[in-house]
Design a protein around this motif. Structure first.
Motif, PDB file in Angstrom:
ATOM      1  N   GLN A  61       0.828  -1.200   0.000  1.00 24.33           N
ATOM      2  CA  GLN A  61       0.000   0.000   0.000  1.00 24.33           C
ATOM      3  C   GLN A  61       0.869   1.260   0.000  1.00 24.33           C
ATOM      4  O   GLN A  61       0.573   2.230  -0.707  1.00 24.33           O
ATOM      5  CB  GLN A  61      -0.950  -0.008   1.201  1.00 24.33           C
ATOM      6  N   PHE A  62       1.939   1.230   0.782  1.00 21.40           N
ATOM      7  CA  PHE A  62       2.860   2.364   0.826  1.00 21.40           C
ATOM      8  C   PHE A  62       3.456   2.613  -0.564  1.00 21.40           C
ATOM      9  O   PHE A  62       3.494   3.748  -1.041  1.00 21.40           O
ATOM     10  CB  PHE A  62       3.966   2.116   1.855  1.00 21.40           C
ATOM     11  N   ALA A  63       3.914   1.553  -1.205  1.00 19.05           N
ATOM     12  CA  ALA A  63       4.484   1.675  -2.543  1.00 19.05           C
ATOM     13  C   ALA A  63       3.451   2.235  -3.529  1.00 19.05           C
ATOM     14  O   ALA A  63       3.783   3.089  -4.371  1.00 19.05           O
ATOM     15  CB  ALA A  63       5.011   0.330  -3.027  1.00 19.05           C
ATOM     16  N   ALA A  64       2.219   1.781  -3.405  1.00 17.77           N
ATOM     17  CA  ALA A  64       1.155   2.272  -4.291  1.00 17.77           C
ATOM     18  C   ALA A  64       0.874   3.752  -4.043  1.00 17.77           C
ATOM     19  O   ALA A  64       0.652   4.512  -4.996  1.00 17.77           O
ATOM     20  CB  ALA A  64      -0.116   1.448  -4.096  1.00 17.77           C
ATOM     21  N   VAL A  65       0.910   4.184  -2.795  1.00 17.41           N
ATOM     22  CA  VAL A  65       0.690   5.599  -2.466  1.00 17.41           C
ATOM     23  C   VAL A  65       1.803   6.454  -3.072  1.00 17.41           C
ATOM     24  O   VAL A  65       1.550   7.487  -3.696  1.00 17.41           O
ATOM     25  CB  VAL A  65       0.598   5.814  -0.939  1.00 17.41           C
ATOM     26  N   ILE A  66       3.051   6.024  -2.884  1.00 14.08           N
ATOM     27  CA  ILE A  66       4.184   6.782  -3.417  1.00 14.08           C
ATOM     28  C   ILE A  66       4.097   6.856  -4.944  1.00 14.08           C
ATOM     29  O   ILE A  66       4.218   7.933  -5.537  1.00 14.08           O
ATOM     30  CB  ILE A  66       5.528   6.155  -2.985  1.00 14.08           C
ATOM     31  N   ALA A  67       3.871   5.699  -5.583  1.00 12.93           N
ATOM     32  CA  ALA A  67       3.784   5.673  -7.045  1.00 12.93           C
ATOM     33  C   ALA A  67       2.631   6.546  -7.545  1.00 12.93           C
ATOM     34  O   ALA A  67       2.791   7.315  -8.495  1.00 12.93           O
ATOM     35  CB  ALA A  67       3.617   4.239  -7.532  1.00 12.93           C
ATOM     36  N   GLY A  68       1.485   6.441  -6.904  1.00 15.99           N
ATOM     37  CA  GLY A  68       0.331   7.241  -7.311  1.00 15.99           C
ATOM     38  C   GLY A  68       0.566   8.731  -7.129  1.00 15.99           C
ATOM     39  O   GLY A  68       0.177   9.538  -7.972  1.00 15.99           O
ATOM     40  N   SER A  69       1.218   9.085  -6.023  1.00 20.43           N
ATOM     41  CA  SER A  69       1.462  10.506  -5.774  1.00 20.43           C
ATOM     42  C   SER A  69       2.453  11.070  -6.796  1.00 20.43           C
ATOM     43  O   SER A  69       2.311  12.209  -7.240  1.00 20.43           O
ATOM     44  CB  SER A  69       1.966  10.732  -4.349  1.00 20.43           C
ATOM     45  N   LEU A  70       3.435  10.272  -7.179  1.00 17.66           N
ATOM     46  CA  LEU A  70       4.389  10.735  -8.189  1.00 17.66           C
ATOM     47  C   LEU A  70       3.758  10.770  -9.578  1.00 17.66           C
ATOM     48  O   LEU A  70       4.088  11.641 -10.393  1.00 17.66           O
ATOM     49  CB  LEU A  70       5.643   9.862  -8.185  1.00 17.66           C
ATOM     50  N   ASP A  71       2.834   9.852  -9.843  1.00 16.90           N
ATOM     51  CA  ASP A  71       2.133   9.855 -11.119  1.00 16.90           C
ATOM     52  C   ASP A  71       1.332  11.144 -11.297  1.00 16.90           C
ATOM     53  O   ASP A  71       1.161  11.623 -12.411  1.00 16.90           O
ATOM     54  CB  ASP A  71       1.218   8.635 -11.216  1.00 16.90           C
ATOM     55  N   GLN A  72       0.859  11.703 -10.196  1.00 18.03           N
ATOM     56  CA  GLN A  72       0.102  12.954 -10.241  1.00 18.03           C
ATOM     57  C   GLN A  72       1.009  14.180 -10.313  1.00 18.03           C
ATOM     58  O   GLN A  72       0.529  15.298 -10.456  1.00 18.03           O
ATOM     59  CB  GLN A  72      -0.803  13.064  -9.002  1.00 18.03           C
ATOM     60  N   ARG A  73       2.301  13.975 -10.176  1.00 20.93           N
ATOM     61  CA  ARG A  73       3.264  15.084 -10.169  1.00 20.93           C
ATOM     62  C   ARG A  73       4.296  14.890 -11.275  1.00 20.93           C
ATOM     63  O   ARG A  73       5.477  14.706 -11.032  1.00 20.93           O
ATOM     64  CB  ARG A  73       3.934  15.163  -8.799  1.00 20.93           C
ATOM     65  N   ARG A  74       3.835  14.969 -12.496  1.00 19.47           N
ATOM     66  CA  ARG A  74       4.704  14.737 -13.653  1.00 19.47           C
ATOM     67  C   ARG A  74       5.824  15.771 -13.744  1.00 19.47           C
ATOM     68  O   ARG A  74       6.940  15.452 -14.128  1.00 19.47           O
ATOM     69  CB  ARG A  74       3.894  14.738 -14.945  1.00 19.47           C
ATOM     70  N   VAL A  75       5.524  17.012 -13.379  1.00 18.01           N
ATOM     71  CA  VAL A  75       6.556  18.051 -13.443  1.00 18.01           C
ATOM     72  C   VAL A  75       7.677  17.731 -12.457  1.00 18.01           C
ATOM     73  O   VAL A  75       8.859  17.834 -12.800  1.00 18.01           O
ATOM     74  CB  VAL A  75       5.958  19.447 -13.159  1.00 18.01           C
TER      75      VAL A  75
END
Length: 98
Positions: A61-75
């Protein structure tokens, strides 16, 4: 640089008056994006991890949160990878392997 100038409504030369270099602009953008991500992350992690899940699940779940948060921050990802600088130097250097 063109996009930044357009977004702030200033000529490129005027944008550069506020910064020492193009690299300084990219570092400022990176710093702001990083700080915002770091500020948002605790709440995202808290909301994204089920405290009652079996012991193996929180890591996933932690890995999914990190990946998802970075996916939303493309810049942020572009700035971290240096793509912002590479765009500036497009066409400079050895040709890409075929």
């Amino acid at each position: 640089m063109n996009e930044l100038s357009r977004r702030v409504g200033l000529a490129k030369s005027n944008v550069l008056r506020y910064f020492e270099s193009r690299e300084a602009i990219l570092l400022e953008l990176l710093d702001r994006a990083w700080r915002q991500w770091a500020a948002d992350l605790p709440a995202l992690v808290h909301a994204g991890i089920d405290q009652d899940a079996p012991v193996s699940r929180p890591a996933e779940q932690f890995a999914a949160v990190i990946a998802g948060s970075l996916d939303q921050r493309r810049v942020l990802c572009d700035l971290l990878s240096g793509r912002g600088q590479r765009r500036r130097h497009r066409g400079v250097g050895p040709p890409a392997p075929s």
